[in-house]
Design a protein around this motif. Structure first.
Motif, PDB file in Angstrom:
ATOM      1  N   PHE A 129      -9.829  -1.789  -5.108  1.00  0.00           N
ATOM      2  CA  PHE A 129     -10.690  -2.097  -3.973  1.00  0.00           C
ATOM      3  C   PHE A 129     -12.102  -2.448  -4.409  1.00  0.00           C
ATOM      4  O   PHE A 129     -12.885  -2.951  -3.594  1.00  0.00           O
ATOM      5  CB  PHE A 129     -10.726  -0.907  -3.010  1.00  0.00           C
ATOM      6  CG  PHE A 129      -9.407  -0.624  -2.361  1.00  0.00           C
ATOM      7  CD1 PHE A 129      -8.962  -1.384  -1.286  1.00  0.00           C
ATOM      8  CD2 PHE A 129      -8.595   0.393  -2.829  1.00  0.00           C
ATOM      9  CE1 PHE A 129      -7.739  -1.129  -0.686  1.00  0.00           C
ATOM     10  CE2 PHE A 129      -7.369   0.658  -2.233  1.00  0.00           C
ATOM     11  CZ  PHE A 129      -6.938  -0.113  -1.159  1.00  0.00           C
ATOM     12  N   SER A 130     -12.451  -2.180  -5.648  1.00  0.00           N
ATOM     13  CA  SER A 130     -13.779  -2.526  -6.139  1.00  0.00           C
ATOM     14  C   SER A 130     -13.792  -3.858  -6.873  1.00  0.00           C
ATOM     15  O   SER A 130     -14.826  -4.277  -7.383  1.00  0.00           O
ATOM     16  CB  SER A 130     -14.288  -1.428  -7.091  1.00  0.00           C
ATOM     17  OG  SER A 130     -13.474  -1.360  -8.257  1.00  0.00           O
ATOM     18  N   ASN A 131     -12.641  -4.541  -6.905  1.00  0.00           N
ATOM     19  CA  ASN A 131     -12.565  -5.846  -7.555  1.00  0.00           C
ATOM     20  C   ASN A 131     -13.473  -6.843  -6.836  1.00  0.00           C
ATOM     21  O   ASN A 131     -13.408  -6.987  -5.617  1.00  0.00           O
ATOM     22  CB  ASN A 131     -11.104  -6.334  -7.543  1.00  0.00           C
ATOM     23  CG  ASN A 131     -10.940  -7.678  -8.231  1.00  0.00           C
ATOM     24  OD1 ASN A 131     -11.251  -8.703  -7.671  1.00  0.00           O
ATOM     25  ND2 ASN A 131     -10.432  -7.639  -9.453  1.00  0.00           N
TER      26      ASN A 131
ATOM     27  N   PRO B 168      -6.207   9.025  -8.926  1.00  0.00           N
ATOM     28  CA  PRO B 168      -7.066   8.567  -7.823  1.00  0.00           C
ATOM     29  C   PRO B 168      -7.985   7.425  -8.237  1.00  0.00           C
ATOM     30  O   PRO B 168      -8.209   6.493  -7.458  1.00  0.00           O
ATOM     31  CB  PRO B 168      -7.858   9.825  -7.456  1.00  0.00           C
ATOM     32  CG  PRO B 168      -6.957  10.958  -7.837  1.00  0.00           C
ATOM     33  CD  PRO B 168      -6.252  10.498  -9.080  1.00  0.00           C
ATOM     34  N   LYS B 169      -8.511   7.471  -9.446  1.00  0.00           N
ATOM     35  CA  LYS B 169      -9.392   6.400  -9.924  1.00  0.00           C
ATOM     36  C   LYS B 169      -8.644   5.069  -9.987  1.00  0.00           C
ATOM     37  O   LYS B 169      -9.156   4.027  -9.568  1.00  0.00           O
ATOM     38  CB  LYS B 169      -9.931   6.757 -11.304  1.00  0.00           C
ATOM     39  CG  LYS B 169     -10.868   5.710 -11.897  1.00  0.00           C
ATOM     40  CD  LYS B 169     -11.401   6.155 -13.239  1.00  0.00           C
ATOM     41  CE  LYS B 169     -12.364   5.136 -13.824  1.00  0.00           C
ATOM     42  NZ  LYS B 169     -11.731   3.835 -14.084  1.00  0.00           N
ATOM     43  N   GLU B 170      -7.410   5.106 -10.488  1.00  0.00           N
ATOM     44  CA  GLU B 170      -6.613   3.884 -10.589  1.00  0.00           C
ATOM     45  C   GLU B 170      -6.220   3.352  -9.216  1.00  0.00           C
ATOM     46  O   GLU B 170      -6.153   2.135  -9.003  1.00  0.00           O
ATOM     47  CB  GLU B 170      -5.358   4.149 -11.427  1.00  0.00           C
ATOM     48  CG  GLU B 170      -5.655   4.392 -12.911  1.00  0.00           C
ATOM     49  CD  GLU B 170      -4.433   4.878 -13.668  1.00  0.00           C
ATOM     50  OE1 GLU B 170      -4.360   4.649 -14.889  1.00  0.00           O
ATOM     51  OE2 GLU B 170      -3.542   5.499 -13.034  1.00  0.00           O
ATOM     52  N   VAL B 171      -5.962   4.251  -8.258  1.00  0.00           N
ATOM     53  CA  VAL B 171      -5.596   3.822  -6.909  1.00  0.00           C
ATOM     54  C   VAL B 171      -6.751   3.083  -6.243  1.00  0.00           C
ATOM     55  O   VAL B 171      -6.560   2.050  -5.583  1.00  0.00           O
ATOM     56  CB  VAL B 171      -5.177   5.038  -6.054  1.00  0.00           C
ATOM     57  CG1 VAL B 171      -5.044   4.647  -4.586  1.00  0.00           C
ATOM     58  CG2 VAL B 171      -3.875   5.623  -6.561  1.00  0.00           C
ATOM     59  N   LEU B 172      -7.979   3.586  -6.431  1.00  0.00           N
ATOM     60  CA  LEU B 172      -9.140   3.012  -5.759  1.00  0.00           C
ATOM     61  C   LEU B 172      -9.778   1.871  -6.530  1.00  0.00           C
ATOM     62  O   LEU B 172     -10.631   1.163  -5.994  1.00  0.00           O
ATOM     63  CB  LEU B 172     -10.187   4.108  -5.509  1.00  0.00           C
ATOM     64  CG  LEU B 172      -9.728   5.263  -4.607  1.00  0.00           C
ATOM     65  CD1 LEU B 172     -10.802   6.341  -4.568  1.00  0.00           C
ATOM     66  CD2 LEU B 172      -9.436   4.758  -3.203  1.00  0.00           C
ATOM     67  N   GLU B 173      -9.387   1.692  -7.766  1.00  0.00           N
ATOM     68  CA  GLU B 173     -10.034   0.708  -8.629  1.00  0.00           C
ATOM     69  C   GLU B 173      -9.893  -0.716  -8.097  1.00  0.00           C
ATOM     70  O   GLU B 173     -10.810  -1.532  -8.174  1.00  0.00           O
ATOM     71  CB  GLU B 173      -9.443   0.795 -10.047  1.00  0.00           C
ATOM     72  CG  GLU B 173     -10.396   0.304 -11.119  1.00  0.00           C
ATOM     73  CD  GLU B 173      -9.901   0.699 -12.507  1.00  0.00           C
ATOM     74  OE1 GLU B 173      -8.681   0.621 -12.742  1.00  0.00           O
ATOM     75  OE2 GLU B 173     -10.719   1.102 -13.334  1.00  0.00           O
TER      76      GLU B 173
ATOM     77  N   PHE C 265       1.023   7.302  -6.390  1.00  0.00           N
ATOM     78  CA  PHE C 265      -0.023   8.318  -6.461  1.00  0.00           C
ATOM     79  C   PHE C 265       0.558   9.724  -6.233  1.00  0.00           C
ATOM     80  O   PHE C 265       0.222  10.668  -6.953  1.00  0.00           O
ATOM     81  CB  PHE C 265      -1.100   8.020  -5.424  1.00  0.00           C
ATOM     82  CG  PHE C 265      -2.103   9.115  -5.242  1.00  0.00           C
ATOM     83  CD1 PHE C 265      -3.025   9.413  -6.239  1.00  0.00           C
ATOM     84  CD2 PHE C 265      -2.129   9.869  -4.076  1.00  0.00           C
ATOM     85  CE1 PHE C 265      -3.947  10.424  -6.085  1.00  0.00           C
ATOM     86  CE2 PHE C 265      -3.049  10.885  -3.907  1.00  0.00           C
ATOM     87  CZ  PHE C 265      -3.963  11.164  -4.913  1.00  0.00           C
TER      88      PHE C 265
ATOM     89  N   ILE D 248       0.825   4.433  -2.678  1.00  0.00           N
ATOM     90  CA  ILE D 248       0.742   5.846  -2.282  1.00  0.00           C
ATOM     91  C   ILE D 248       1.884   6.652  -2.899  1.00  0.00           C
ATOM     92  O   ILE D 248       1.694   7.792  -3.357  1.00  0.00           O
ATOM     93  CB  ILE D 248       0.760   5.971  -0.744  1.00  0.00           C
ATOM     94  CG1 ILE D 248      -0.486   5.317  -0.145  1.00  0.00           C
ATOM     95  CG2 ILE D 248       0.850   7.430  -0.323  1.00  0.00           C
ATOM     96  CD1 ILE D 248      -1.778   5.904  -0.608  1.00  0.00           C
TER      97      ILE D 248
ATOM     98  N   PHE E  30       0.829  -1.204   0.000  1.00  0.00           N
ATOM     99  CA  PHE E  30       0.000   0.000   0.000  1.00  0.00           C
ATOM    100  C   PHE E  30       0.866   1.258   0.000  1.00  0.00           C
ATOM    101  O   PHE E  30       0.519   2.259  -0.644  1.00  0.00           O
ATOM    102  CB  PHE E  30      -0.919  -0.008   1.222  1.00  0.00           C
ATOM    103  CG  PHE E  30      -1.925   1.097   1.236  1.00  0.00           C
ATOM    104  CD1 PHE E  30      -2.996   1.089   0.346  1.00  0.00           C
ATOM    105  CD2 PHE E  30      -1.811   2.154   2.121  1.00  0.00           C
ATOM    106  CE1 PHE E  30      -3.933   2.111   0.342  1.00  0.00           C
ATOM    107  CE2 PHE E  30      -2.732   3.179   2.130  1.00  0.00           C
ATOM    108  CZ  PHE E  30      -3.797   3.157   1.238  1.00  0.00           C
TER     109      PHE E  30
END
Length: 310
Positions: free
Chosen positions: A52-54, A45-50, A38, A35, A31
């Protein structure tokens, strides 16, 4: 090379070094690298959070909750007690009884809680039967791996890869699709373990004086603790490192490579994978059981308390 390539290579190299030295939790290391990417503008930001939606990642998190609930219920303890021979048995005979059951359970639960539950039970059973625990613990670990490859939910890797496949626009796996190959591999692996565990694995047993009653007080238990890479006393002797002050337990003996050290073992420098036999109270394992300081904690000559019906 431009700045982004150099920066990524440096971060990846630092990540590998940090993972090798194992001074931080792997998740924290990974992680931290995300960061850093980033902050440098390499990831949005979209790629960083993407990630977690897997769907696979979310399923893994939910399965951890299910596994923990089953672990605390006591159901698996009752099952393994019923499967283990209560009279004199051979290594091959005992493994033949328990390994298929363990592999089946591991096909539907995360591997880690299965090993955590069964390892101390099997170790104590082997000691009572005067059989080397190593001939059962290593097959236990491999049986959970073999069982995990039989279903989609058997391991977190299967779920994450399935999520990536679906994100790429392809049809994912059905829950038993991997079993078409996995079951065959699991059966072959279990047969190999049953046939060759006795021949290939070491003959190591605990000394009787390590499992004697440690105290007249019912609040004191005898605990076996295997030191991890993050144990702060590594490289120090027990005279230099006050184990009781740090952990509230008393060291009774030190084992290395399956052998109890004799003589002035208090002046031997501790290292990863050393085993300490401790006198501790009932809060020791609940407090330190999830810590990376110890690779494994187990109560000697004690059966786990069964959970109440939920």
């Amino acid at each position: 090379m431009n700045f982004e390539i150099v920066y990524v290579l440096i971060c990846l190299a630092a990540m590998v070094v940090a993972l090798i030295y194992d001074r931080m939790r792997p998740g924290m290391i990974l992680f931290s690298v995300v960061i850093l990417f980033f902050c440098a503008g390499i990831l949005t930001p979209k790629e960083v959070l993407e990630g977690f939606s897997n769907k696979g990642m979310i399923t893994v998190a939910l399965l951890f909750l299910v596994s923990e609930g089953i672990r605390k219920s006591g159901v698996l303890e009752r099952l393994i007690f019923a499967m283990l021979p209560q009279k004199k048995s051979t290594v091959a005979g005992a493994n033949l009884r328990v390994l298929p059951v363990i592999a089946f359970i591991s096909a539907f639960l995360n591997n880690t809680p299965v090993v955590v539950i069964f390892a101390p039970i099997i170790k104590n059973w082997a000691r009572r039967m005067k059989l080397p625990p190593a001939k059962f613990l290593i097959p236990l670990s491999y049986a959970t791996i073999l069982g995990g490859i039989c279903t989609l939910i058997g391991t977190s890797t299967n779920l994450v890869v399935d999520g990536m496949i679906q994100d790429a626009g392809f049809k994912g796996f059905s829950i038993f699709e991997l079993g078409q190959v996995g079951v065959i591999i699991a059966i072959a692996g279990i047969i190999y373990l049953v046939c060759f565990a006795k021949r290939l694995l070491p003959d190591r047993t605990l000394k009787d004086d390590d499992i004697e009653e440690s105290s007249d007080s019912g609040d004191v238990v005898r605990v076996e603790a295997v030191l991890g890479a993050r144990f702060p006393g590594n490289g120090k002797t027990l005279r230099e490192f006050d184990f009781h002050r740090h952990y509230g337990a008393t060291v009774k003996s030190l084992h290395r490579n399956g052998e109890r050290l004799q003589g002035d073992w208090m002046n031997v420098r501790l290292s990863e994978n050393d085993t300490l036999i401790l006198d501790a109270d009932g809060t020791f394992i609940p407090t330190w059981g999830d810590s990376r300081v110890f690779l494994m904690l187990s109560v000697l000559d004690a059966e786990p308390e069964m959970g109440k019906k939920k």
